[in-house]
Design an enzyme around this catalytic site. Structure first.
Site, PDB file in Angstrom:
ATOM      1  N   ARG A 162       0.828  -1.223   0.000  1.00 46.76           N
ATOM      2  CA  ARG A 162       0.000   0.000   0.000  1.00 46.76           C
ATOM      3  C   ARG A 162       0.864   1.276   0.000  1.00 46.76           C
ATOM      4  NH1 ARG A 162      -2.523  -3.834  -0.955  1.00 46.76           N
ATOM      5  NH2 ARG A 162      -4.374  -4.614   0.127  1.00 46.76           N
ATOM      6  N   SER A 232     -10.884  -0.119   3.658  1.00 50.80           N
ATOM      7  CA  SER A 232     -10.099  -0.295   4.888  1.00 50.80           C
ATOM      8  C   SER A 232      -9.546   1.044   5.348  1.00 50.80           C
ATOM      9  CB  SER A 232      -8.915  -1.226   4.647  1.00 50.80           C
ATOM     10  OG  SER A 232      -9.362  -2.437   4.122  1.00 50.80           O
ATOM     11  N   GLU A 328      -4.819   4.222   6.205  1.00 46.44           N
ATOM     12  CA  GLU A 328      -4.623   3.941   4.778  1.00 46.44           C
ATOM     13  C   GLU A 328      -5.069   5.095   3.875  1.00 46.44           C
ATOM     14  OE1 GLU A 328      -5.106  -0.140   3.198  1.00 46.44           O
ATOM     15  OE2 GLU A 328      -6.429   0.818   1.747  1.00 46.44           O
TER      16      GLU A 328
HETATM   17  P1  FAD Z   1      -9.065   9.188  -4.708  1.00 45.92           P
HETATM   18  O1  FAD Z   1      -9.722   8.820  -3.454  1.00 45.92           O
HETATM   19  O2  FAD Z   1      -9.749  10.149  -5.602  1.00 45.92           O
HETATM   20  O3  FAD Z   1      -7.611   9.718  -4.388  1.00 45.92           O
HETATM   21  C1  FAD Z   1      -6.803   9.055  -3.465  1.00 45.92           C
HETATM   22  C2  FAD Z   1      -5.458   9.795  -3.401  1.00 45.92           C
HETATM   23  O4  FAD Z   1      -4.785   9.686  -4.642  1.00 45.92           O
HETATM   24  C3  FAD Z   1      -5.621  11.293  -3.145  1.00 45.92           C
HETATM   25  O5  FAD Z   1      -4.530  11.709  -2.376  1.00 45.92           O
HETATM   26  C4  FAD Z   1      -5.551  11.914  -4.544  1.00 45.92           C
HETATM   27  O6  FAD Z   1      -5.077  13.238  -4.522  1.00 45.92           O
HETATM   28  C5  FAD Z   1      -4.570  10.986  -5.222  1.00 45.92           C
HETATM   29  N1  FAD Z   1      -4.830  10.838  -6.665  1.00 45.92           N
HETATM   30  C6  FAD Z   1      -5.962  10.387  -7.248  1.00 45.92           C
HETATM   31  N2  FAD Z   1      -5.795  10.351  -8.584  1.00 45.92           N
HETATM   32  C7  FAD Z   1      -4.543  10.806  -8.842  1.00 45.92           C
HETATM   33  C8  FAD Z   1      -3.784  11.009 -10.024  1.00 45.92           C
HETATM   34  N3  FAD Z   1      -4.260  10.747 -11.243  1.00 45.92           N
HETATM   35  N4  FAD Z   1      -2.515  11.486  -9.893  1.00 45.92           N
HETATM   36  C9  FAD Z   1      -2.008  11.769  -8.669  1.00 45.92           C
HETATM   37  N5  FAD Z   1      -2.659  11.605  -7.513  1.00 45.92           N
HETATM   38  C10 FAD Z   1      -3.930  11.118  -7.606  1.00 45.92           C
HETATM   39  N6  FAD Z   1      -8.022  -0.262  -2.021  1.00 45.92           N
HETATM   40  C11 FAD Z   1      -7.230  -1.340  -2.216  1.00 45.92           C
HETATM   41  O7  FAD Z   1      -6.008  -1.206  -2.384  1.00 45.92           O
HETATM   42  N7  FAD Z   1      -7.750  -2.599  -2.244  1.00 45.92           N
HETATM   43  C12 FAD Z   1      -9.063  -2.841  -2.098  1.00 45.92           C
HETATM   44  O8  FAD Z   1      -9.488  -3.988  -2.134  1.00 45.92           O
HETATM   45  C13 FAD Z   1      -9.927  -1.723  -1.870  1.00 45.92           C
HETATM   46  N8  FAD Z   1     -11.240  -1.914  -1.644  1.00 45.92           N
HETATM   47  C14 FAD Z   1     -12.044  -0.845  -1.418  1.00 45.92           C
HETATM   48  C15 FAD Z   1     -13.403  -1.069  -1.182  1.00 45.92           C
HETATM   49  C16 FAD Z   1     -14.258  -0.013  -0.951  1.00 45.92           C
HETATM   50  C17 FAD Z   1     -15.730  -0.279  -0.699  1.00 45.92           C
HETATM   51  C18 FAD Z   1     -13.752   1.307  -0.963  1.00 45.92           C
HETATM   52  C19 FAD Z   1     -14.688   2.462  -0.771  1.00 45.92           C
HETATM   53  C20 FAD Z   1     -12.402   1.546  -1.179  1.00 45.92           C
HETATM   54  C21 FAD Z   1     -11.536   0.474  -1.393  1.00 45.92           C
HETATM   55  N9  FAD Z   1     -10.160   0.649  -1.624  1.00 45.92           N
HETATM   56  C22 FAD Z   1      -9.349  -0.424  -1.848  1.00 45.92           C
HETATM   57  C23 FAD Z   1      -9.577   2.002  -1.583  1.00 45.92           C
HETATM   58  C24 FAD Z   1      -9.677   2.758  -2.941  1.00 45.92           C
HETATM   59  O9  FAD Z   1     -10.711   2.252  -3.733  1.00 45.92           O
HETATM   60  C25 FAD Z   1      -8.381   2.699  -3.742  1.00 45.92           C
HETATM   61  O10 FAD Z   1      -7.317   3.205  -2.995  1.00 45.92           O
HETATM   62  C26 FAD Z   1      -8.466   3.480  -5.068  1.00 45.92           C
HETATM   63  O11 FAD Z   1      -7.287   3.284  -5.812  1.00 45.92           O
HETATM   64  C27 FAD Z   1      -8.714   4.966  -4.877  1.00 45.92           C
HETATM   65  O12 FAD Z   1      -9.004   5.507  -6.142  1.00 45.92           O
HETATM   66  P2  FAD Z   1      -9.723   6.903  -6.298  1.00 45.92           P
HETATM   67  O13 FAD Z   1      -9.696   7.248  -7.756  1.00 45.92           O
HETATM   68  O14 FAD Z   1     -11.041   6.891  -5.669  1.00 45.92           O
HETATM   69  O15 FAD Z   1      -8.709   7.846  -5.524  1.00 45.92           O
HETATM   70  P1  NAP Z   2      -9.681 -11.281   4.847  1.00 48.26           P
HETATM   71  O1  NAP Z   2      -9.826 -12.249   3.725  1.00 48.26           O
HETATM   72  O2  NAP Z   2     -10.657 -11.301   5.973  1.00 48.26           O
HETATM   73  O3  NAP Z   2      -8.213 -11.371   5.442  1.00 48.26           O
HETATM   74  C1  NAP Z   2      -7.787 -10.496   6.499  1.00 48.26           C
HETATM   75  C2  NAP Z   2      -6.412  -9.983   6.157  1.00 48.26           C
HETATM   76  O4  NAP Z   2      -5.506 -11.067   6.134  1.00 48.26           O
HETATM   77  C3  NAP Z   2      -6.420  -9.364   4.795  1.00 48.26           C
HETATM   78  O5  NAP Z   2      -6.405  -7.991   4.964  1.00 48.26           O
HETATM   79  C4  NAP Z   2      -5.209  -9.923   4.086  1.00 48.26           C
HETATM   80  O6  NAP Z   2      -4.178  -8.975   3.917  1.00 48.26           O
HETATM   81  C5  NAP Z   2      -4.689 -11.008   4.999  1.00 48.26           C
HETATM   82  N1  NAP Z   2      -4.715 -12.298   4.282  1.00 48.26           N
HETATM   83  C6  NAP Z   2      -5.776 -13.113   4.133  1.00 48.26           C
HETATM   84  N2  NAP Z   2      -5.407 -14.223   3.468  1.00 48.26           N
HETATM   85  C7  NAP Z   2      -4.094 -14.095   3.197  1.00 48.26           C
HETATM   86  C8  NAP Z   2      -3.149 -14.903   2.527  1.00 48.26           C
HETATM   87  N3  NAP Z   2      -3.488 -16.086   2.011  1.00 48.26           N
HETATM   88  N4  NAP Z   2      -1.893 -14.454   2.427  1.00 48.26           N
HETATM   89  C9  NAP Z   2      -1.533 -13.256   2.929  1.00 48.26           C
HETATM   90  N5  NAP Z   2      -2.392 -12.438   3.572  1.00 48.26           N
HETATM   91  C10 NAP Z   2      -3.654 -12.853   3.715  1.00 48.26           C
HETATM   92  O7  NAP Z   2      -9.660  -9.795   4.220  1.00 48.26           O
HETATM   93  P2  NAP Z   2     -10.832  -8.869   3.725  1.00 48.26           P
HETATM   94  O8  NAP Z   2     -10.920  -7.704   4.589  1.00 48.26           O
HETATM   95  O9  NAP Z   2     -12.060  -9.676   3.418  1.00 48.26           O
HETATM   96  O10 NAP Z   2     -10.244  -8.371   2.335  1.00 48.26           O
HETATM   97  C11 NAP Z   2     -10.026  -9.264   1.283  1.00 48.26           C
HETATM   98  C12 NAP Z   2      -9.005  -8.657   0.329  1.00 48.26           C
HETATM   99  O11 NAP Z   2      -9.543  -7.440  -0.212  1.00 48.26           O
HETATM  100  C13 NAP Z   2      -7.695  -8.295   1.015  1.00 48.26           C
HETATM  101  O12 NAP Z   2      -6.649  -8.555   0.122  1.00 48.26           O
HETATM  102  C14 NAP Z   2      -7.816  -6.825   1.294  1.00 48.26           C
HETATM  103  O13 NAP Z   2      -6.586  -6.156   1.244  1.00 48.26           O
HETATM  104  C15 NAP Z   2      -8.714  -6.352   0.136  1.00 48.26           C
HETATM  105  N6  NAP Z   2      -9.534  -5.203   0.563  1.00 48.26           N
HETATM  106  C16 NAP Z   2      -8.907  -4.006   0.689  1.00 48.26           C
HETATM  107  C17 NAP Z   2      -9.620  -2.884   1.073  1.00 48.26           C
HETATM  108  C18 NAP Z   2      -8.935  -1.550   1.141  1.00 48.26           C
HETATM  109  O14 NAP Z   2      -9.617  -0.540   1.229  1.00 48.26           O
HETATM  110  N7  NAP Z   2      -7.631  -1.487   1.110  1.00 48.26           N
HETATM  111  C19 NAP Z   2     -10.974  -2.964   1.326  1.00 48.26           C
HETATM  112  C20 NAP Z   2     -11.572  -4.215   1.229  1.00 48.26           C
HETATM  113  C21 NAP Z   2     -10.842  -5.330   0.834  1.00 48.26           C
HETATM  114  P3  NAP Z   2      -4.045  -7.969   2.660  1.00 48.26           P
HETATM  115  O15 NAP Z   2      -4.962  -6.835   2.976  1.00 48.26           O
HETATM  116  O16 NAP Z   2      -2.622  -7.616   2.705  1.00 48.26           O
HETATM  117  O17 NAP Z   2      -4.419  -8.701   1.418  1.00 48.26           O
END
Ligand code: FAD
Ligand code: NAP
Length: 340
Positions: A162, A232, A328
């Site tokens: 991340r 998250s 995050e």
């Molecule tokens: P924004 O929220 O619009 O911006 C985020 C940041 O990036 C801000 O600082 C902004 O200034 C900057 N930014 C945006 N676009 C640009 C650009 N073109 N150039 C430079 N800077 C920029 N994230 C995960 O990693 N894994 C997941 O599984 C995941 N699941 C999610 C589930 C839900 C329900 C939600 C709501 C979010 C989740 N996220 C997850 C977080 C999010 O979706 C990601 O981080 C996504 O990449 C954000 O994109 P955005 O366009 O909405 O960014």
């Molecule tokens: P989950 O399956 O309940 O697992 C809990 C955590 O354990 C996860 O965050 C994941 O880390 C880690 N994990 C699970 N299985 C793993 C494996 N086999 N090896 C290594 N790490 C493992 O998680 P969840 O909340 O339902 O999310 C599922 C996936 O979607 C995850 O990868 C999570 O990152 C992603 N997610 C991200 C966001 C976001 O906003 N960033 C939101 C929703 C879901 P990691 O997070 O490192 O994968």
């Protein structure tokens, strides 16, 4: 570009009712460059916005917001790979669906992540064992303050868990305009995460993985259109093997995953749940019942509620487990990025 008081509520998935002074849309790189240079000349601070799904607007922002609306996907191939060039304003999930419908596998584990393609490199988005860095070939950006277009190879993007150079050395110095992805034609399914483990490695299709990921995400995560959230709120902390051994001796059921480095990734959701915070309310902000790593807006959340929730959760987890949770999403106040 007239200066007014514009609500950003429709443009952030947490649904915080913060305003900015100017809101513009960049539909092309030249428009983006024009806006950046004009704001800099007038000494108007600005931030760029994709889908607003990874930021928390704690206060009204005393500056301008540029929404990235650059569109376009192009593909070429050789015998081993598909090479995609994707504009920053494309929807990430739309791209995953586009790839599947054009028989290009490799993104399906990252289905249903909201937001834009241009934000994907920023925190190196990831889910279900796949991250952006695994498919990225290069990232192109407009360099500030000069406005030159630069291209960084994936190996130079400092991708980490991340994290990337765009949150480090290039923070506020790069507006991502497009990315290059490289998808191997010799596709290998990634099925090591729990909800995918029932699928058979030798016969599973990319579509089946896509469907399984969408299904589990729809069941587990709140839909931002119904209950505002940014996914998250905290990163999963990574601790040393020794610290993990200590934690494990005190909490035998701790949810954790060993990393190749020898360190251990602890599930932040487990820490928050164990701290008794699931379902807890802080004003209009709540800890989600289904996934405690997600904070939700119960309708009237304010930036103050968000800050209180984050501080309270952090303090409780730290006092119980000795772990400081890192936030995050990016957090913004009146003058720009403001850490909680
Ligand atoms: P924004 O929220 O619009 O911006 C985020 C940041 O990036 C801000 O600082 C902004 O200034 C900057 N930014 C945006 N676009 C640009 C650009 N073109 N150039 C430079 N800077 C920029 N994230 C995960 O990693 N894994 C997941 O599984 C995941 N699941 C999610 C589930 C839900 C329900 C939600 C709501 C979010 C989740 N996220 C997850 C977080 C999010 O979706 C990601 O981080 C996504 O990449 C954000 O994109 P955005 O366009 O909405 O960014
Ligand atoms: P989950 O399956 O309940 O697992 C809990 C955590 O354990 C996860 O965050 C994941 O880390 C880690 N994990 C699970 N299985 C793993 C494996 N086999 N090896 C290594 N790490 C493992 O998680 P969840 O909340 O339902 O999310 C599922 C996936 O979607 C995850 O990868 C999570 O990152 C992603 N997610 C991200 C966001 C976001 O906003 N960033 C939101 C929703 C879901 P990691 O997070 O490192 O994968």
């Amino acid at each position: 570009m007239s200066a007014t008081h514009i609500s950003l509520k429709p443009f952030n998935t947490f649904g915080l009712d913060a305003a900015c002074q100017t809101l513009v849309e960049a539909n092309s790189v030249s428009e983006l460059l024009q806006y950046c240079l004009a704001f800099q000349k007038r000494q108007t601070p600005f931030i760029v916005l994709g889908g607003g799904s990874n930021l928390l607007l704690l206060e009204n922002y005393q500056g301008a917001v540029i929404r990235i609306q650059l569109k376009g996907i192009s593909v070429h191939e050789d015998s081993s790979f598909y090479y995609l060039t994707v504009a920053a304003g494309e929807s990430w999930h739309g791209l995953v669906k586009y790839c599947l419908s054009h028989h290009m596998a490799g993104l399906e584990n990252m289905a249903l992540i909201p937001g834009t393609v241009g934000a994907a490199p920023i925190q190196n988005i990831g889910a279900y064992g796949l991250e952006f860095a695994d498919v990225c070939e290069w990232v192109e950006y407009l360099e500030l303050p000069g406005g030159d277009i630069k291209r960084l190879a994936a190996s130079a993007c400092e991708f980490d868990y991340r994290e990337s150079i765009f949150k480090g050395e290039l923070r506020d110095k790069a507006v991502i305009t497009q990315v290059g992805l490289k998808l191997a034609k010799a596709w290998q399914p990634r099925l090591n995460y729990g909800p995918l483990q029932h699928l058979a490695t030798d016969s599973v299709s990319p579509q089946q993985i896509f469907d399984a990921v969408c299904d589990v995400r729809r069941r587990k995560l709140p839909d931002p259109k119904v209950l505002g959230n940014v996914g998250s709120c905290f990163k999963n902390p990574i601790v040393s093997a020794a610290q993990y051994a200590q934690l494990h001796s005190e909490h035998g059921d701790i949810a954790a995953h060993p990393l190749p480095s020898g360190e251990v990734k602890i599930a932040a959701a487990w820490l928050i749940d164990k701290a008794g915070l699931k379902g807890k309310r802080f004003g209009g902000v709540g800890v989600h019942d289904g996934q405690p790593l997600v904070l939700v807006n119960h309708g009237d959340a304010t930036g103050t509620d968000v800050a209180l929730a984050v501080q309270s959760i952090r303090a409780r987890v730290q006092s119980l487990f000795g772990i400081v949770l890192a936030l995050e999403p990016r957090t913004y106040g009146a003058q720009g990025e403001r850490r909680i």
